[in-house]
Design an enzyme around this catalytic site. Structure first.
Site, PDB file in Angstrom:
ATOM      1  N   LYS A  13       0.847  -1.196   0.000  1.00 48.63           N
ATOM      2  CA  LYS A  13       0.000   0.000   0.000  1.00 48.63           C
ATOM      3  C   LYS A  13       0.878   1.240   0.000  1.00 48.63           C
ATOM      4  O   LYS A  13       1.622   1.495   0.958  1.00 48.63           O
ATOM      5  CB  LYS A  13      -0.895   0.042   1.244  1.00 48.63           C
ATOM      6  CG  LYS A  13      -1.941   1.152   1.123  1.00 48.63           C
ATOM      7  CD  LYS A  13      -2.612   1.501   2.411  1.00 48.63           C
ATOM      8  CE  LYS A  13      -1.903   2.562   3.189  1.00 48.63           C
ATOM      9  NZ  LYS A  13      -1.789   3.875   2.516  1.00 48.63           N
ATOM     10  N   GLU A  38      10.006  15.151  16.280  1.00 48.08           N
ATOM     11  CA  GLU A  38      10.299  15.161  14.853  1.00 48.08           C
ATOM     12  C   GLU A  38       9.418  16.201  14.155  1.00 48.08           C
ATOM     13  O   GLU A  38       8.195  16.145  14.237  1.00 48.08           O
ATOM     14  CB  GLU A  38      10.013  13.777  14.275  1.00 48.08           C
ATOM     15  CG  GLU A  38      10.415  13.690  12.834  1.00 48.08           C
ATOM     16  CD  GLU A  38      10.299  12.279  12.286  1.00 48.08           C
ATOM     17  OE1 GLU A  38       9.202  11.700  12.419  1.00 48.08           O
ATOM     18  OE2 GLU A  38      11.267  11.777  11.721  1.00 48.08           O
ATOM     19  N   CYS A  69      13.649  10.813   7.067  1.00 52.37           N
ATOM     20  CA  CYS A  69      13.587  10.243   8.420  1.00 52.37           C
ATOM     21  C   CYS A  69      14.917  10.358   9.153  1.00 52.37           C
ATOM     22  O   CYS A  69      14.951  10.566  10.353  1.00 52.37           O
ATOM     23  CB  CYS A  69      13.127   8.805   8.365  1.00 52.37           C
ATOM     24  SG  CYS A  69      14.048   7.877   7.152  1.00 52.37           S
TER      25      CYS A  69
HETATM   26  P1  NAD Z   1       2.292   7.746   8.569  1.00 47.97           P
HETATM   27  O1  NAD Z   1       2.786   6.870   9.646  1.00 47.97           O
HETATM   28  O2  NAD Z   1       1.122   8.601   8.848  1.00 47.97           O
HETATM   29  O3  NAD Z   1       1.923   6.913   7.249  1.00 47.97           O
HETATM   30  C1  NAD Z   1       2.761   5.942   6.706  1.00 47.97           C
HETATM   31  C2  NAD Z   1       1.910   4.901   6.009  1.00 47.97           C
HETATM   32  O4  NAD Z   1       1.094   4.245   6.965  1.00 47.97           O
HETATM   33  C3  NAD Z   1       0.951   5.468   4.951  1.00 47.97           C
HETATM   34  O5  NAD Z   1       0.894   4.570   3.861  1.00 47.97           O
HETATM   35  C4  NAD Z   1      -0.366   5.485   5.687  1.00 47.97           C
HETATM   36  O6  NAD Z   1      -1.493   5.408   4.851  1.00 47.97           O
HETATM   37  C5  NAD Z   1      -0.259   4.239   6.536  1.00 47.97           C
HETATM   38  N1  NAD Z   1      -1.142   4.203   7.702  1.00 47.97           N
HETATM   39  C6  NAD Z   1      -1.691   5.248   8.373  1.00 47.97           C
HETATM   40  N2  NAD Z   1      -2.508   4.794   9.363  1.00 47.97           N
HETATM   41  C7  NAD Z   1      -2.461   3.447   9.314  1.00 47.97           C
HETATM   42  C8  NAD Z   1      -3.094   2.402  10.074  1.00 47.97           C
HETATM   43  N3  NAD Z   1      -3.932   2.668  11.076  1.00 47.97           N
HETATM   44  N4  NAD Z   1      -2.821   1.121   9.756  1.00 47.97           N
HETATM   45  C9  NAD Z   1      -1.973   0.816   8.748  1.00 47.97           C
HETATM   46  N5  NAD Z   1      -1.369   1.760   7.979  1.00 47.97           N
HETATM   47  C10 NAD Z   1      -1.599   3.061   8.271  1.00 47.97           C
HETATM   48  O7  NAD Z   1       3.573   8.566   8.189  1.00 47.97           O
HETATM   49  P2  NAD Z   1       3.728   9.641   7.047  1.00 47.97           P
HETATM   50  O8  NAD Z   1       3.168  10.908   7.582  1.00 47.97           O
HETATM   51  O9  NAD Z   1       3.227   9.126   5.772  1.00 47.97           O
HETATM   52  O10 NAD Z   1       5.350   9.713   6.943  1.00 47.97           O
HETATM   53  C11 NAD Z   1       6.105  10.511   7.737  1.00 47.97           C
HETATM   54  C12 NAD Z   1       6.714   9.728   8.887  1.00 47.97           C
HETATM   55  O11 NAD Z   1       7.400   8.566   8.413  1.00 47.97           O
HETATM   56  C13 NAD Z   1       7.746  10.506   9.624  1.00 47.97           C
HETATM   57  O12 NAD Z   1       7.557  10.372  11.004  1.00 47.97           O
HETATM   58  C14 NAD Z   1       9.082   9.884   9.206  1.00 47.97           C
HETATM   59  O13 NAD Z   1      10.125  10.021  10.100  1.00 47.97           O
HETATM   60  C15 NAD Z   1       8.716   8.487   8.979  1.00 47.97           C
HETATM   61  N6  NAD Z   1       9.628   7.856   8.012  1.00 47.97           N
HETATM   62  C16 NAD Z   1      10.538   6.974   8.459  1.00 47.97           C
HETATM   63  C17 NAD Z   1      11.431   6.382   7.580  1.00 47.97           C
HETATM   64  C18 NAD Z   1      12.442   5.378   8.030  1.00 47.97           C
HETATM   65  O14 NAD Z   1      13.056   4.744   7.192  1.00 47.97           O
HETATM   66  N7  NAD Z   1      12.662   5.184   9.302  1.00 47.97           N
HETATM   67  C19 NAD Z   1      11.350   6.682   6.232  1.00 47.97           C
HETATM   68  C20 NAD Z   1      10.404   7.586   5.803  1.00 47.97           C
HETATM   69  C21 NAD Z   1       9.537   8.167   6.715  1.00 47.97           C
END
Ligand code: NAD
Length: 485
Positions: A181, A388, A291
């Protein structure tokens, strides 16, 4: 070349090698963050569609399926074919990514190349994950590494194509099947990749892509009983929800790549101009939406004033604008919500007493642009030094010695990455060995590569992606014992 008007060809769900509408018939808009305009309406998957995709992936994983019957080198050939199609379509992929995500086109093109490198790296692993023969007296004891089954993969919007490649590559190398997804903000490149996977010749059901929202499509993946593993990249809050879903259902294996608040430490024995450039490049590219960004810049007191002045000059020199212009270095944030969240943090920083040196405001009133922002006089307990922000905000803190800085660097909930700039090998080694971080960069930063494991200590995640470590996420170990009679 760059095409700001590239029209996405694929807007439906991809299940069992076919593009289909959602069972509900619902659609959602994907928006260009540079303009605020809708690029396309995308089929919105939810539980019913995830069920169909998982059923297809399960069938494709059956022991007698076409996919399971492939030899390792046939899997290598398929992954390599996918890479050559990505190469052919690199300008299309980069143009879609820039429209959907807002990152400057040259960065998007860099992402395409990095995604190809990541897939190519794992294409070489298909026949190199070995079991062992273990001394067992009158028994022959062997281990086999077997693919885990259907892998659920949930990715964020900041590096859509790279995150997809990091998830697909090890899973395909070992022979798993996939239900991915993409983030609701950035579904376009994942759908184009789905089409390329079919063209490359992956059998039906091996790769499925379900755009949709987290609490519906994402939750359906993390709760599904036939998904044996879920790999997630995103925020720590959602990481917790994913773990709970796994615990409440089938105890599927979980790997999490979450956020960070990474320290980047500059000692006083360095070339200040070079250090200013390195720390700048550690935070501002991708509009601060990385990240592992070096978001806490710790600078030795002896060079602090000069460092702040030069950092401000560099931040002011970033060119904000249309991400399709070749001169643009700074695009929009991903959406209005993130823009407002970042502006909120900038306000908090000022209220807490940090000194706003430059930026701090929205740029223009079309799209979601924020001026590159630098704070000096930041102290450890300020929220902008603990939480963050995920935006173009540099916080510069002052320090005086190595022992102090190790403790302060570790004084956050996260532990994704860290960096240090110094010519003193003793200080660099002491810092690297004692900082709580999954990646430590000495005299460089963001030096992420496919062959090196990546992931976090503490609340930055569980498990490691990339490198040999990344394969283990998709493997089970089976012990086979034979009695010699
Ligand atoms: P998010 O956690 O809101 O979303 C990430 C994904 O999870 C999306 O596809 C979203 O639709 C899905 N999601 C949301 N709610 C969910 C649920 N209840 N069940 C299952 N899936 C769900 O994060 P974001 O706002 O898209 O991304 C930013 C965040 O991601 C930041 O905190 C960043 O640090 C982190 N990030 C980490 C890395 C890493 O490698 N550690 C890489 C990129 C981003």
């Amino acid at each position: 070349m760059a095409n700001p008007n590239e029209v996405p060809k694929y807007t439906q769900l991809f299940i069992n090698n076919e593009f289909v509408d959602a069972v509900s018939g619902k659609k959602f808009p994907t928006i260009n963050p540079a303009t605020g305009k809708v690029i396309a309406e995308i089929a919105e998957g939810d539980k019913a569609d995830v069920d169909l995709a998982v059923a297809a992936a399960k069938k494709a994983f059956h022991r007698n399926s076409a996919w399971r019957k492939l030899s390792p080198l046939e899997r290598t050939a398929l992954i390599e074919k996918l890479c050559s199609l990505m190469e052919r379509d690199k300008y299309i992929l980069a143009s879609l990514e820039t429209q959907d995500n807002g990152k400057p086109f040259t960065s998007a093109l860099g992402d395409v190349m990095f995604a190809i490198m990541s897939l190519k790296y794992y294409a070489g692993w298909t026949d190199k994950f070995f079991g062992e023969t273990i001394p067992g007296g009158d028994f022959v004891v062997q281990t086999r590494k077997e693919p885990i089954g259907v892998a659920g993969q949930i990715i964020p919007w900041n590096y859509p194509l790279v995150m997809l490649a990091w998830k697909w590559a090890p899973a395909l190398a070992v022979g798993c099947t996939i239900v991915l997804k993409p983030a609701e903000q950035t579904p376009l490149t994942a759908l184009h990749m789905a089409a390329l996977s079919k063209e490359a010749g992956f059998p039906a059901g091996v790769i499925n892509v379900i755009p949709g929202y987290g609490p519906t499509a994402g939750a359906a993946i993390s709760e599904h009983h036939d998904v044996q593993k879920v790999a997630f990249t995103g925020s720590a809050d959602i990481g917790r929800i994913i773990m709970q879903a796994a615990a409440k259902t089938n105890l599927k294996r979980v790997t999490l790549e979450l956020g960070g608040k990474s320290p980047f430490v500059v000692f006083d024995d360095v070339d200040v101009d070079k250090a200013v450039q390195l720390t700048h490049d550690a935070i501002f590219p991708n509009q601060g939406q990385t990240c592992c960004a070096g978001t806490r810049t710790f600078v030795h007191e002896k060079i602090y004033e000069e460092f702040v002045k030069k950092s401000v000059a560099l931040a002011k020199a970033r060119k904000i604008g249309n991400p399709f212009e070749t001169t643009t270095t700074h695009g929009p944030q991903i959406d209005e919500e993130m823009m407002n969240k970042i502006l909120g943090y900038i306000e908090i920083g000022q209220k807490e007493g940090a000194k706003l040196q430059c930026g701090g405001k929205r740029a223009g009133n079309v799209g979601y642009f924020i001026e590159p922002t630098v704070f000096s006089d930041v102290t450890d307990k300020m929220r902008i030094a603990q939480e963050e922000i995920f935006g173009p905000v540099m916080s510069i803190l002052k320090f005086s010695d190595i022992e102090e800085i190790i403790d302060r660097a570790n004084d956050v909930e996260y532990g994704l990455a860290a960096g240090v700039i110094t010519n003193d090998i003793n200080k660099a080694t002491k810092f690297a060995n004692n900082v709580n971080a999954g990646s430590v960069w000495i005299n460089c930063y963001n030096a992420v590569m496919p062959q090196a494991p990546f992931g976090g200590f503490k609340q930055s995640g569980i498990g490691r992606e990339m490198g040999r470590d990344g394969l283990n996420n998709y493997l089970e170990t089976k012990t086979i014992t034979t009695k010699i009679v």
